[in-house]
Write a protein that holds these residues in place. Structure first.
Motif, PDB file in Angstrom:
ATOM      1  N   UNK A 152       0.859  -1.178   0.000  1.00  0.00           N
ATOM      2  CA  UNK A 152       0.000   0.000   0.000  1.00  0.00           C
ATOM      3  C   UNK A 152       0.896   1.228   0.000  1.00  0.00           C
ATOM      4  N   UNK A 153       0.548   2.206  -0.839  1.00  0.00           N
ATOM      5  CA  UNK A 153       1.354   3.415  -0.979  1.00  0.00           C
ATOM      6  C   UNK A 153       0.474   4.650  -0.906  1.00  0.00           C
ATOM      7  N   UNK A 154       0.981   5.699  -0.247  1.00  0.00           N
ATOM      8  CA  UNK A 154       0.314   6.997  -0.338  1.00  0.00           C
ATOM      9  C   UNK A 154       0.337   7.398  -1.806  1.00  0.00           C
ATOM     10  N   UNK A 155      -0.694   8.119  -2.238  1.00  0.00           N
ATOM     11  CA  UNK A 155      -0.787   8.483  -3.652  1.00  0.00           C
ATOM     12  C   UNK A 155       0.464   9.211  -4.139  1.00  0.00           C
ATOM     13  N   UNK A 156       0.949  10.163  -3.357  1.00  0.00           N
ATOM     14  CA  UNK A 156       2.125  10.932  -3.766  1.00  0.00           C
ATOM     15  C   UNK A 156       3.346  10.030  -3.917  1.00  0.00           C
ATOM     16  N   UNK A 157       3.499   9.066  -2.998  1.00  0.00           N
ATOM     17  CA  UNK A 157       4.628   8.133  -3.080  1.00  0.00           C
ATOM     18  C   UNK A 157       4.461   7.180  -4.250  1.00  0.00           C
ATOM     19  N   UNK A 158       3.240   6.762  -4.513  1.00  0.00           N
ATOM     20  CA  UNK A 158       2.978   5.859  -5.633  1.00  0.00           C
ATOM     21  C   UNK A 158       3.394   6.505  -6.951  1.00  0.00           C
ATOM     22  N   UNK A 159       3.136   7.798  -7.090  1.00  0.00           N
ATOM     23  CA  UNK A 159       3.482   8.489  -8.332  1.00  0.00           C
ATOM     24  C   UNK A 159       4.985   8.582  -8.562  1.00  0.00           C
ATOM     25  N   UNK A 160       5.793   8.291  -7.542  1.00  0.00           N
ATOM     26  CA  UNK A 160       7.249   8.279  -7.681  1.00  0.00           C
ATOM     27  C   UNK A 160       7.777   6.919  -8.143  1.00  0.00           C
ATOM     28  N   UNK A 161       6.908   5.899  -8.124  1.00  0.00           N
ATOM     29  CA  UNK A 161       7.298   4.561  -8.559  1.00  0.00           C
ATOM     30  C   UNK A 161       7.266   4.465 -10.083  1.00  0.00           C
ATOM     31  N   UNK A 162       7.869   3.409 -10.606  1.00  0.00           N
ATOM     32  CA  UNK A 162       7.770   3.132 -12.042  1.00  0.00           C
ATOM     33  C   UNK A 162       6.429   2.450 -12.267  1.00  0.00           C
ATOM     34  N   UNK A 163       5.434   3.253 -12.643  1.00  0.00           N
ATOM     35  CA  UNK A 163       4.059   2.795 -12.818  1.00  0.00           C
ATOM     36  C   UNK A 163       3.744   2.565 -14.288  1.00  0.00           C
ATOM     37  N   UNK A 164       2.727   1.734 -14.543  1.00  0.00           N
ATOM     38  CA  UNK A 164       2.183   1.690 -15.896  1.00  0.00           C
ATOM     39  C   UNK A 164       1.543   3.048 -16.163  1.00  0.00           C
ATOM     40  N   UNK A 165       1.483   3.430 -17.423  1.00  0.00           N
ATOM     41  CA  UNK A 165       0.881   4.724 -17.765  1.00  0.00           C
ATOM     42  C   UNK A 165      -0.567   4.809 -17.308  1.00  0.00           C
ATOM     43  N   UNK A 166      -1.302   3.702 -17.458  1.00  0.00           N
ATOM     44  CA  UNK A 166      -2.718   3.737 -17.088  1.00  0.00           C
ATOM     45  C   UNK A 166      -2.905   3.821 -15.578  1.00  0.00           C
ATOM     46  N   UNK A 167      -2.043   3.177 -14.802  1.00  0.00           N
ATOM     47  CA  UNK A 167      -2.129   3.282 -13.347  1.00  0.00           C
ATOM     48  C   UNK A 167      -1.790   4.701 -12.895  1.00  0.00           C
ATOM     49  N   UNK A 168      -0.780   5.292 -13.508  1.00  0.00           N
ATOM     50  CA  UNK A 168      -0.420   6.672 -13.186  1.00  0.00           C
ATOM     51  C   UNK A 168      -1.596   7.617 -13.435  1.00  0.00           C
ATOM     52  N   UNK A 169      -2.246   7.463 -14.585  1.00  0.00           N
ATOM     53  CA  UNK A 169      -3.393   8.307 -14.912  1.00  0.00           C
ATOM     54  C   UNK A 169      -4.548   8.056 -13.945  1.00  0.00           C
ATOM     55  N   UNK A 170      -4.787   6.807 -13.600  1.00  0.00           N
ATOM     56  CA  UNK A 170      -5.857   6.472 -12.670  1.00  0.00           C
ATOM     57  C   UNK A 170      -5.611   7.111 -11.302  1.00  0.00           C
ATOM     58  N   UNK A 171      -4.395   7.027 -10.803  1.00  0.00           N
ATOM     59  CA  UNK A 171      -4.065   7.642  -9.507  1.00  0.00           C
ATOM     60  C   UNK A 171      -4.261   9.149  -9.574  1.00  0.00           C
ATOM     61  N   UNK A 172      -3.803   9.773 -10.640  1.00  0.00           N
ATOM     62  CA  UNK A 172      -3.982  11.228 -10.785  1.00  0.00           C
ATOM     63  C   UNK A 172      -5.460  11.607 -10.803  1.00  0.00           C
ATOM     64  N   UNK A 173      -6.278  10.810 -11.490  1.00  0.00           N
ATOM     65  CA  UNK A 173      -7.716  11.096 -11.537  1.00  0.00           C
ATOM     66  C   UNK A 173      -8.371  10.898 -10.168  1.00  0.00           C
ATOM     67  N   UNK A 174      -7.973   9.875  -9.432  1.00  0.00           N
ATOM     68  CA  UNK A 174      -8.513   9.673  -8.082  1.00  0.00           C
ATOM     69  C   UNK A 174      -8.128  10.846  -7.188  1.00  0.00           C
ATOM     70  N   UNK A 175      -6.888  11.298  -7.301  1.00  0.00           N
ATOM     71  CA  UNK A 175      -6.431  12.432  -6.481  1.00  0.00           C
ATOM     72  C   UNK A 175      -7.198  13.706  -6.813  1.00  0.00           C
ATOM     73  N   UNK A 176      -7.500  13.933  -8.094  1.00  0.00           N
ATOM     74  CA  UNK A 176      -8.136  15.191  -8.488  1.00  0.00           C
ATOM     75  C   UNK A 176      -9.662  15.141  -8.451  1.00  0.00           C
ATOM     76  N   UNK A 177     -10.245  13.972  -8.725  1.00  0.00           N
ATOM     77  CA  UNK A 177     -11.701  13.883  -8.855  1.00  0.00           C
ATOM     78  C   UNK A 177     -12.367  12.980  -7.820  1.00  0.00           C
TER      79      UNK A 177
END
Length: 150
Positions: free
Chosen positions: A111-136
């Protein structure tokens, strides 16, 4: 020969402001972090596939989910032929029980805090999904389209 597109499921598990991610060992995203999930088998209901994949990949058990995102992942070769084309139904899991444990398909899990997760090597779709959850937030279904050219 694989026929495209393939339909898959993704499990978004949130716990104490953190998101569950796994690091995949195999294609289509080796060595990248993403939400747990996988293919829907022929004749398998979507939610059955979701809960099966969640348990197989994380050892977590769940029975409640709501649609969070429809993700299209398309990877094209240099000649524009399709290498991968997935339509992924990402669900918010609201009752995951247990502690996550990686299986043989995973190189890591946690389990990762959203900000920490975005620092990992993520799939593009996971990165976008996390950003959308954070913003919306998680109250509105999202549509993510990711086309990659090799």
């Amino acid at each position: 020969m694989v026929e495209w597109p393939r339909v898959a499921v993704g499990a978004v598990v949130l716990r104490d402001g953190r998101i569950l991610l796994i690091k995949s060992r195999y294609p289509p995203s080796p060595n990248l972090w993403s939400i747990p999930g996988g293919h829907i088998e022929a004749g398998e209901p979507v939610l059955t596939a979701l809960f099966r994949e969640l348990e197989e990949e994380t050892s977590l058990k769940a029975s409640k989910a709501s649609l969070l995102a429809i993700t299209e992942y398309i990877r094209l070769r240099k000649d524009y032929s399709v290498k991968y084309h997935y339509v992924i139904l990402d669900y918010l899991i609201t009752d995951a029980e247990g502690e996550p444990m990686a299986n043989e398909e995973s190189l890591g899990i946690g389990f990762f805090k959203f900000e920490d997760a975005l620092k990992l090597e993520l799939t593009d779709t996971t990165k976008e999904l996390i950003r959308l959850i954070m913003s919306e937030g998680v109250d509105k279904v999202k549509h993510i389209i990711n086309v990659v050219y090799e």
